[in-house]
Design a protein around this motif. Structure first.
Motif, short mmCIF file in Angstrom:
data_model
loop_
_atom_site.label_atom_id
_atom_site.label_comp_id
_atom_site.label_asym_id
_atom_site.label_seq_id
_atom_site.Cartn_x
_atom_site.Cartn_y
_atom_site.Cartn_z
N UNK A 188 0.85 -1.21 0.00
CA UNK A 188 0.00 0.00 0.00
C UNK A 188 0.88 1.25 0.00
N UNK A 189 0.40 2.31 -0.59
CA UNK A 189 1.16 3.55 -0.66
C UNK A 189 0.34 4.69 -0.06
N UNK A 190 1.04 5.69 0.42
CA UNK A 190 0.37 6.86 0.99
C UNK A 190 0.20 7.91 -0.10
N UNK A 191 -0.59 8.94 0.22
CA UNK A 191 -0.78 10.05 -0.73
C UNK A 191 0.55 10.73 -1.01
N UNK A 192 1.38 10.86 0.04
CA UNK A 192 2.69 11.50 -0.13
C UNK A 192 3.56 10.72 -1.11
N UNK A 193 3.58 9.35 -0.96
CA UNK A 193 4.38 8.53 -1.86
C UNK A 193 3.86 8.63 -3.29
N UNK A 194 2.55 8.63 -3.46
CA UNK A 194 1.96 8.71 -4.80
C UNK A 194 2.31 10.03 -5.47
N UNK A 195 2.11 11.14 -4.74
CA UNK A 195 2.33 12.47 -5.33
C UNK A 195 3.81 12.70 -5.63
N UNK A 196 4.69 12.28 -4.74
CA UNK A 196 6.12 12.44 -5.00
C UNK A 196 6.57 11.63 -6.21
N UNK A 197 6.01 10.45 -6.34
CA UNK A 197 6.39 9.59 -7.46
C UNK A 197 5.94 10.20 -8.78
N UNK A 198 4.70 10.69 -8.81
CA UNK A 198 4.17 11.30 -10.04
C UNK A 198 4.97 12.54 -10.40
N UNK A 199 5.32 13.33 -9.37
CA UNK A 199 6.04 14.57 -9.64
C UNK A 199 7.44 14.29 -10.22
N UNK A 200 8.08 13.20 -9.78
CA UNK A 200 9.40 12.87 -10.32
C UNK A 200 9.33 12.54 -11.81
N UNK A 201 8.22 11.95 -12.25
CA UNK A 201 8.06 11.62 -13.66
C UNK A 201 7.91 12.89 -14.50
N UNK A 202 7.21 13.90 -13.97
CA UNK A 202 6.93 15.12 -14.74
C UNK A 202 8.06 16.14 -14.69
N UNK A 203 9.04 15.92 -13.85
CA UNK A 203 10.12 16.90 -13.75
C UNK A 203 10.97 16.89 -15.02
#
Length: 699
Positions: free
Chosen positions: A684-699
């Motif tokens: 399971x992942x937290x909202x923080x883990x999800x958002x950080x992961x997505x942001x790394x892809x868009x950088x």
């Protein structure tokens, strides 16, 4: 009649004739009396008759003697002619004068053919110089004995080795008159000698093999007394041959009477052979496991004489089999645990997400409600951590590996133990200078050591000694073969030793099994050591354990040594927000797609959702130009995630993909499916883990 007697008879006959002649002369001179001539004549006739009778008798004796001489001569000729050895008579130059039948047969010619031939023509060409030396030796010394010379037969086409003996016979003037030769064919003797040499060589080679082999080869009599003990037995058991021979094998190699030994003895006597596994002891008391093969040896009349035993040390093989069976058991349990973990992660993910989002949606909740939501989120995370621990012993997770200072790690463990453990437990550390570093996850390694020291504490309820030490060492090929997972490498060995109750030998092989525990109900989950094993394996290491009931337990953790520098991990404090990017979320669990959609939309992302692979492919085909990222679960019904990923990459090779799963790691995914992804998000992942992961892809 002898020669002297015959001469004496002739002398006497001449004497009588002389007497008769004298009487006749006397009668003529006297010429007196009318009867004198007649009387004299009568007397002469009587003498002549006596002489004739004597001569006849002597003649008969001569004839009888001649017959005896002829018979003796024939016997000599027969002995000479039919003797088994060849006999030649030559003159001083080697010219053959006489030859017996055996000589002609050996040389494969007629007897008459030999007469008048030089003996040298029948000598093998390369041996003629030696023959001339023998002739010279005969001239000088008068005899030779048992010399070896090669002769020809069958017109020189075949040669054979012969043993010769010869003497020189002198004539009346003291010079060498003739030479007498005795020779015999020694081909069969030489063949037998060569065969014997070959057999002796074979025996020596076999004896050498008996000593070269690593197996122990032992011969015992029917009362277990050792008759033969090879070098392999010396190396395997430690006793030298002089120490072992004559001793009772059962007393020497076994500490107590074994029913299996009695069975082996009985079976080999009845059936002629037996094989099986035995536990024996070396000279220094070490117990080893032996694959033993027994064969009954019989004497010349077929009665049991002794027992040939060949022992092979299979201790290492058995240890490897035990390790392999243990690994297979863990793998089976891991497969079961993985299936359960997948479902639990799918359940926990929306719970964590909802607990995080509700305060954002309802900002005016009272403190009690916020506290309950916080408790819900905290316990859901703890549940996720527990699931992660269950999986650690079977899968290699994406750990945050950095350079870990071993000395600092052990100091932290020592400090915690000293502050929290009962004072009646004596804690000691022995850390080698310049112990160095390992490359690993500091948190997980901390967990490994804490698990070991806590178990040590629990094993000493009435006090004891806890020792923690660390050294560097190099594992060679021999040691590496003994442990599955070990390689030839430099390792840091961390040893945790206690003087507690110890572990029974019957259960020590099960202590790393998940959910196996010796603690009371409620005091242990049975996951500690299985998780420890999983962590150590994921770090490229292995674990050894030794224990004795009432003495204590020693755990040794081997981790590959690494050189490097310390890296720092800086976590972002604020959660990143999007800029309206469109994201496609694909998962067969509705709760997960909803919570992911809600979280992303709150932080300024646009979201499309799909419940299966077919729906995902259709949505992406329609809006591939707008969709910036695909967030997809790997394990889905109908069409698996890896198939959907491959299809999307065919539609758009530049598609950005984050894979989700509670089971597989991104490395395992790439290795098994061959697909390329931009990231992996473990459930399971937290909202923080999800958002950080997505942001790394868009950088």
């Amino acid at each position: 009649m002898t020669k002297d007697n015959f001469k004496q008879a002739i002398v006497e006959a001449h004497q009588r004739l002389e007497n008769l002649s004298q009487l006749a002369s006397l009668a003529v001179e006297k010429s007196i009396g009318q009867d004198s001539p007649r009387e004299l004549l009568q007397q002469a006739m009587t003498e002549i008759s006596i002489s004739l009778e004597e001569l006849q008798q002597q003649n008969e004796e001569l004839i009888a003697t001649r017959h005896l001489v002829e018979a003796e001569r024939q016997r000599y000729y027969d002995l000479f002619n039919f003797a088994p050895d060849g006999y030649l008579l030559t003159d001083a130059t080697g010219m053959i004068q006489e030859a017996n039948y055996a000589a002609a047969k050996l040389l494969n010619v007629r007897q008459s053919y030999l007469i008048g031939k030089p003996m040298a023509v029948f000598v093998y060409q390369t041996e003629r110089q030696k023959f001339r030396q023998i002739m010279l030796q005969l001239q000088q010394q008068g005899q030779i004995r048992r010399e070896e010379l090669r002769f020809f037969h069958e017109q020189g086409s075949i040669d054979f080795p012969a043993e010769i003996t010869a003497i020189a016979v002198e004539d009346s003037q003291g010079k060498t008159g003739n030479l007498r030769w005795l020779f015999r064919d020694i081909s069969e003797q030489q063949a037998a000698l060569r065969e014997r040499h070959q057999q002796d060589q074979k025996i020596r080679e076999q004896a050498a093999l008996l000593d070269i082999t690593t197996d122990a080869i032992i011969v015992e009599d029917l009362h277990n007394q050792i008759l033969f003990w090879n070098q392999g037995a010396e190396k395997m058991y430690g006793w030298q041959v002089q120490e072992a021979q004559g001793k009772n094998a059962c007393e020497l190699l076994s500490k107590k009477t074994s029913p299996l030994l009695s069975t082996a003895q009985k079976t080999v006597i009845e059936r002629g052979m037996w094989q099986g596994e035995l536990h024996k002891f070396t000279k220094n008391g070490k117990e080893i496991i032996i694959a033993s093969r027994w064969t009954l040896m019989l004497d010349a009349v077929g009665l049991p004489k002794s027992i040939l035993i060949i022992d092979t040390d299979i201790t290492e093989k058995k240890q490897l089999e035990t390790h392999l069976l243990h690994s297979q058991r863990l793998e089976s349990l891991g497969t079961l645990a993985s299936g359960i973990a997948h479902d639990l992660n799918n359940i926990l993910t929306p719970i964590i997400g909802i607990a995080h989002l509700l305060p954002l949606k309802y900002p005016h909740l009272d403190d009690s409600s916020l506290q309950m939501l916080k408790m819900l989120e905290t316990n859901a995370k703890r549940g996720g951590d527990l699931v992660g621990q269950i999986l650690l012993f079977t899968r290699g997770s994406e750990n945050k590996f950095t350079i870990v200072l071993v000395s600092q790690l052990l100091e932290d463990i020592k400090q915690i133990a000293q502050e929290t453990f009962p004072k009646f437990i004596d804690i000691n550390t022995d850390i080698a200078p310049e112990i160095g570093m390992v490359f690993g996850d500091n948190t997980e390694l901390h967990q490994v050591l804490m698990n070991l020291v806590v178990n040590a504490r629990d094993a000493m309820p009435h006090g004891g000694k806890l020792s923690i030490s660390a050294t560097k060492l190099f594992i060679d090929e021999n040691h590496a073969r003994m442990h599955i997972g070990a390689t030839v490498n430099s390792y840091v060995k961390i040893t945790v030793t206690d003087t507690g109750v110890g572990i029974d030998s019957e259960i020590i092989d099960r202590i790393f099994d998940p959910f196996f525990t010796t603690k009371e109900v409620g005091k242990g989950t049975g996951l500690g050591l299985s998780i420890l094993m999983g962590i150590v394996k994921s770090h490229g290491g292995f674990v050894e354990v030794a224990s004795e009931v009432g003495i204590g337990t020693k755990f040794q953790v081997y981790l590959p040594s690494k050189e490097g520098s310390i890296s720092q991990i800086i976590e972002e404090i604020e959660l990143p927000r999007g800029e309206g990017e469109l994201i496609l979320v694909v998962d067969d669990e509705v709760a997960i797609t909803k919570i992911a959609k809600t979280t992303l939309e709150i932080y300024n992302y646009k979201v499309l959702t799909a419940q299966n692979g077919i729906e995902a492919i259709a949505l992406y085909t329609e809006q591939k130009d707008e969709i910036r990222l695909v967030l997809i679960d790997i394990m889905m019904p109908l069409i698996g995630g890896e198939t959907v990923i491959s299809t999307l990459q065919i539609i758009n090779p530049q598609v950005q993909i984050i894979a989700m799963s509670g089971l597989a790691s991104s490395e395992a995914l790439v290795q098994t499916t061959g697909v390329e992804i931009q990231g992996f998000l473990a459930k399971p992942f937290t909202a923080k883990q999800l958002l950080n992961f997505v942001q790394r892809i868009f950088r």
